[in-house]
Design a protein around this motif. Structure first.
Motif, PDB file in Angstrom:
ATOM      1  N   ALA A  79       7.524   9.897  -0.598  1.00  0.00           N
ATOM      2  CA  ALA A  79       6.996   9.691   0.753  1.00  0.00           C
ATOM      3  C   ALA A  79       6.281   8.352   0.875  1.00  0.00           C
ATOM      4  CB  ALA A  79       6.048  10.832   1.117  1.00  0.00           C
ATOM      5  N   ALA A  80       5.484   7.992  -0.142  1.00  0.00           N
ATOM      6  CA  ALA A  80       4.697   6.759  -0.074  1.00  0.00           C
ATOM      7  C   ALA A  80       5.567   5.513  -0.112  1.00  0.00           C
ATOM      8  CB  ALA A  80       3.684   6.725  -1.214  1.00  0.00           C
ATOM      9  N   ASP A  81       6.734   5.582  -0.708  1.00  0.00           N
ATOM     10  CA  ASP A  81       7.630   4.424  -0.788  1.00  0.00           C
ATOM     11  C   ASP A  81       8.656   4.396   0.337  1.00  0.00           C
ATOM     12  OD1 ASP A  81       6.328   3.600  -3.042  1.00  0.00           O
ATOM     13  OD2 ASP A  81       7.800   4.401  -4.449  1.00  0.00           O
ATOM     14  N   SER A  82       8.555   5.324   1.269  1.00  0.00           N
ATOM     15  CA  SER A  82       9.561   5.409   2.323  1.00  0.00           C
ATOM     16  C   SER A  82       9.413   4.261   3.320  1.00  0.00           C
ATOM     17  CB  SER A  82       9.443   6.749   3.057  1.00  0.00           C
ATOM     18  OG  SER A  82       8.201   6.830   3.739  1.00  0.00           O
ATOM     19  N   ASP A  83      10.491   3.969   4.024  1.00  0.00           N
ATOM     20  CA  ASP A  83      10.478   2.890   5.014  1.00  0.00           C
ATOM     21  C   ASP A  83       9.541   3.199   6.171  1.00  0.00           C
ATOM     22  OD1 ASP A  83      12.242   1.431   3.534  1.00  0.00           O
ATOM     23  OD2 ASP A  83      14.013   1.962   4.709  1.00  0.00           O
ATOM     24  N   HIS A  84       9.373   4.487   6.492  1.00  0.00           N
ATOM     25  CA  HIS A  84       8.490   4.844   7.607  1.00  0.00           C
ATOM     26  C   HIS A  84       7.063   4.375   7.344  1.00  0.00           C
ATOM     27  CE1 HIS A  84       6.792   7.191  10.921  1.00  0.00           C
ATOM     28  NE2 HIS A  84       5.842   7.546  10.072  1.00  0.00           N
ATOM     29  N   VAL A  85       6.597   4.498   6.111  1.00  0.00           N
ATOM     30  CA  VAL A  85       5.230   4.100   5.773  1.00  0.00           C
ATOM     31  C   VAL A  85       5.076   2.592   5.848  1.00  0.00           C
ATOM     32  CG1 VAL A  85       3.511   4.048   3.931  1.00  0.00           C
ATOM     33  CG2 VAL A  85       4.806   6.141   4.370  1.00  0.00           C
ATOM     34  N   TRP A  86       5.955   1.860   5.198  1.00  0.00           N
ATOM     35  CA  TRP A  86       5.771   0.413   5.077  1.00  0.00           C
ATOM     36  C   TRP A  86       6.182  -0.335   6.330  1.00  0.00           C
ATOM     37  CZ3 TRP A  86       2.876  -1.390   1.263  1.00  0.00           C
ATOM     38  CH2 TRP A  86       2.637  -0.524   0.192  1.00  0.00           C
TER      39      TRP A  86
ATOM     40  N   LYS B 282       9.181  -1.747   1.921  1.00  0.00           N
ATOM     41  CA  LYS B 282       8.102  -2.068   0.991  1.00  0.00           C
ATOM     42  C   LYS B 282       8.329  -3.439   0.366  1.00  0.00           C
ATOM     43  CE  LYS B 282       5.579  -0.337  -3.036  1.00  0.00           C
ATOM     44  NZ  LYS B 282       5.446   0.769  -4.027  1.00  0.00           N
ATOM     45  N   ASP B 283       9.566  -3.744   0.000  1.00  0.00           N
ATOM     46  CA  ASP B 283       9.867  -5.063  -0.557  1.00  0.00           C
ATOM     47  C   ASP B 283       9.634  -6.158   0.478  1.00  0.00           C
ATOM     48  OD1 ASP B 283      10.573  -3.824  -2.906  1.00  0.00           O
ATOM     49  OD2 ASP B 283      12.706  -3.728  -2.409  1.00  0.00           O
ATOM     50  N   ALA B 284       9.975  -5.861   1.741  1.00  0.00           N
ATOM     51  CA  ALA B 284       9.738  -6.842   2.798  1.00  0.00           C
ATOM     52  C   ALA B 284       8.244  -7.092   2.977  1.00  0.00           C
ATOM     53  CB  ALA B 284      10.357  -6.362   4.103  1.00  0.00           C
ATOM     54  N   TYR B 285       7.451  -6.023   2.914  1.00  0.00           N
ATOM     55  CA  TYR B 285       5.998  -6.176   3.054  1.00  0.00           C
ATOM     56  C   TYR B 285       5.429  -7.011   1.913  1.00  0.00           C
ATOM     57  CZ  TYR B 285       1.052  -5.025   2.958  1.00  0.00           C
ATOM     58  OH  TYR B 285      -0.316  -5.112   2.913  1.00  0.00           O
ATOM     59  N   LEU B 286       5.810  -6.702   0.690  1.00  0.00           N
ATOM     60  CA  LEU B 286       5.288  -7.448  -0.456  1.00  0.00           C
ATOM     61  C   LEU B 286       5.699  -8.916  -0.387  1.00  0.00           C
ATOM     62  CD1 LEU B 286       5.875  -4.842  -3.318  1.00  0.00           C
ATOM     63  CD2 LEU B 286       3.758  -5.351  -2.092  1.00  0.00           C
TER      64      LEU B 286
ATOM     65  N   LEU C 140       4.489  14.163   4.869  1.00  0.00           N
ATOM     66  CA  LEU C 140       3.669  13.349   3.976  1.00  0.00           C
ATOM     67  C   LEU C 140       3.711  11.880   4.373  1.00  0.00           C
ATOM     68  CD1 LEU C 140       4.535  14.898   0.483  1.00  0.00           C
ATOM     69  CD2 LEU C 140       2.411  15.154   1.770  1.00  0.00           C
ATOM     70  N   ALA C 141       4.890  11.397   4.747  1.00  0.00           N
ATOM     71  CA  ALA C 141       5.020   9.992   5.135  1.00  0.00           C
ATOM     72  C   ALA C 141       4.211   9.693   6.390  1.00  0.00           C
ATOM     73  CB  ALA C 141       6.491   9.649   5.352  1.00  0.00           C
ATOM     74  N   LEU C 142       4.201  10.626   7.348  1.00  0.00           N
ATOM     75  CA  LEU C 142       3.413  10.421   8.565  1.00  0.00           C
ATOM     76  C   LEU C 142       1.930  10.306   8.246  1.00  0.00           C
ATOM     77  CD1 LEU C 142       5.167  12.876  11.057  1.00  0.00           C
ATOM     78  CD2 LEU C 142       5.126  10.386  11.193  1.00  0.00           C
ATOM     79  N   ALA C 143       1.447  11.139   7.327  1.00  0.00           N
ATOM     80  CA  ALA C 143       0.028  11.097   6.960  1.00  0.00           C
ATOM     81  C   ALA C 143      -0.307   9.831   6.179  1.00  0.00           C
ATOM     82  CB  ALA C 143      -0.334  12.337   6.146  1.00  0.00           C
ATOM     83  N   ILE C 144       0.533   9.447   5.236  1.00  0.00           N
ATOM     84  CA  ILE C 144       0.264   8.263   4.417  1.00  0.00           C
ATOM     85  C   ILE C 144       0.329   6.993   5.257  1.00  0.00           C
ATOM     86  CG2 ILE C 144       1.096   6.912   2.453  1.00  0.00           C
ATOM     87  CD1 ILE C 144       2.086   9.516   1.209  1.00  0.00           C
ATOM     88  N   ALA C 145       1.179   6.987   6.276  1.00  0.00           N
ATOM     89  CA  ALA C 145       1.304   5.803   7.133  1.00  0.00           C
ATOM     90  C   ALA C 145       0.028   5.526   7.917  1.00  0.00           C
ATOM     91  CB  ALA C 145       2.476   5.974   8.095  1.00  0.00           C
TER      92      ALA C 145
END
Length: 334
Positions: free
Chosen positions: A89-96, A120-124, A64-69
């Motif tokens: 999956a959407a909040d995982s480090d792999h995505v962000w 995710k926090d780093a991105y925001l 799921l993380a691979l697809a969402i990324a």
């Protein structure tokens, strides 16, 4: 009684078989129950197939993380609201991690963001314009941050990074500190008759396949201390490679004032679309005027080095003063 016995004997077959009427009733009941039985069997078979099939939520979190990324930050945030499995999956480090630009020389990830535990926090944190990162030369005249919805890069050029008319001393412009400026200082128009402002940014700095718009960020001196900023002969444009002839020109007014505009007799009053653009007041206290838009840049191959040029021009030669120029911003369109 003999008559009744004879009658009963007449209704019963000689060899003890079921009477024809009873047989017909049983046949009708059996035929009527067949569709229900078939439907129940089909439903059971469907449930069995569903149990054997793999649903999206049954996929491993890594898949799921691979697809969402492969989507965008906005879509990743929406996926987090689908289900607990999607949220993990959407909040995982792999995505962000994919949405955070790498250190390629044009974007430097601050040390404070590198130390954050969650990507995710780093991105925001990188999407906060107030905490933009200074890039390029050491003069701090160019700041960059990320657009929260798309992850595209946003740029702000200070007044010192712009080409200003008659910028040869105190006669026309002077640089002075300003409490609302992220750059620490602004350019204040003292007096001039020819007012042209140009901002340039390499196209390689922009996020590929993303349409952009340029914005003039400014303020004006208090009432009575500005002049010549309300006439309808002001134009803006955004061009690629500095080809101003092919760029669309837009009529604007830095400080709309109907009473003062009626004094103007020099023409103008509308761009190519016949409308005069007006500024909007931002939450940080500055005025913002859209100068024009730039289509998305190419995605494949090595792009030819070019520049995006955003310009502002007042066509009339008359005294002007009181413009407080903060800079020009390039931001992606949604």
């Amino acid at each position: 009684m003999p008559c009744r016995a004879g009658s009963t004997q007449h209704r019963t077959s000689r060899d003890g078989e079921t009477p024809p009427v009873r047989f017909a009733v049983d046949l009708v009941v059996t035929r009527a129950s067949e569709p229900r039985a078939m439907a129940a069997a089909a439903a059971a078979e469907g449930r069995q197939q569903q149990e054997q099939e793999t649903r999206v939520c049954d996929l491993p979190e890594e898949c799921l993380a691979l697809a969402i990324a492969l989507t965008s930050p906005r879509d990743a945030s929406r996926c987090a609201a689908v289900s607990p499995a999607f949220r993990a999956a959407a909040d995982s480090d792999h995505v962000w991690q994919r949405f955070i630009p790498t250190d390629d020389g044009s974007f430097l990830l601050p040390g404070a963001e590198k130390k954050r535990k969650k990507k995710k926090d780093a991105y925001l944190g990188l999407c906060d314009a107030a905490s933009a990162v200074a890039v390029g030369d050491d003069d701090g005249g160019c700041w960059v941050w990320l657009d929260r919805a798309t992850g595209a890069r946003c740029y702000a050029l200070s007044a010192r990074r712009l080409s200003l008319p008659w910028d040869d001393g105190e006669f026309s412009w002077r640089f002075t500190p300003h409490p609302l400026s992220r750059f620490g200082e602004v350019a204040e128009l003292v007096e001039c008759t020819c007012l042209d402002i140009y901002g340039r940014l390499p196209t390689a700095a922009l996020t590929p396949a993303t349409p952009y718009a340029a914005y003039l960020i400014y303020d004006t001196a208090p009432e009575g201390q500005h002049r010549g900023l309300s006439f309808l002969d002001q134009e803006t444009s955004v061009s690629l490679g500095g080809s101003m002839a092919a760029a669309a020109r837009h009529a604007v007014c830095l400080r709309p004032d109907d009473a003062e505009a009626r004094k103007f007799r020099g023409g103008g009053g509308g761009g190519e679309d016949g409308q005069v653009r007006r500024p909007r007041r931002r939450e940080d206290g500055w005025w913002e005027m859209e100068m024009g838009r730039l289509p998305s840049t190419a995605t494949g191959g090595e792009p030819e080095p070019q520049e995006v040029v955003a310009s502002f021009e007042a066509l009339g030669w008359y005294p002007k003063r009181g413009l407080i120029l903060h800079g020009i911003e390039f931001r992606p369109l949604h």
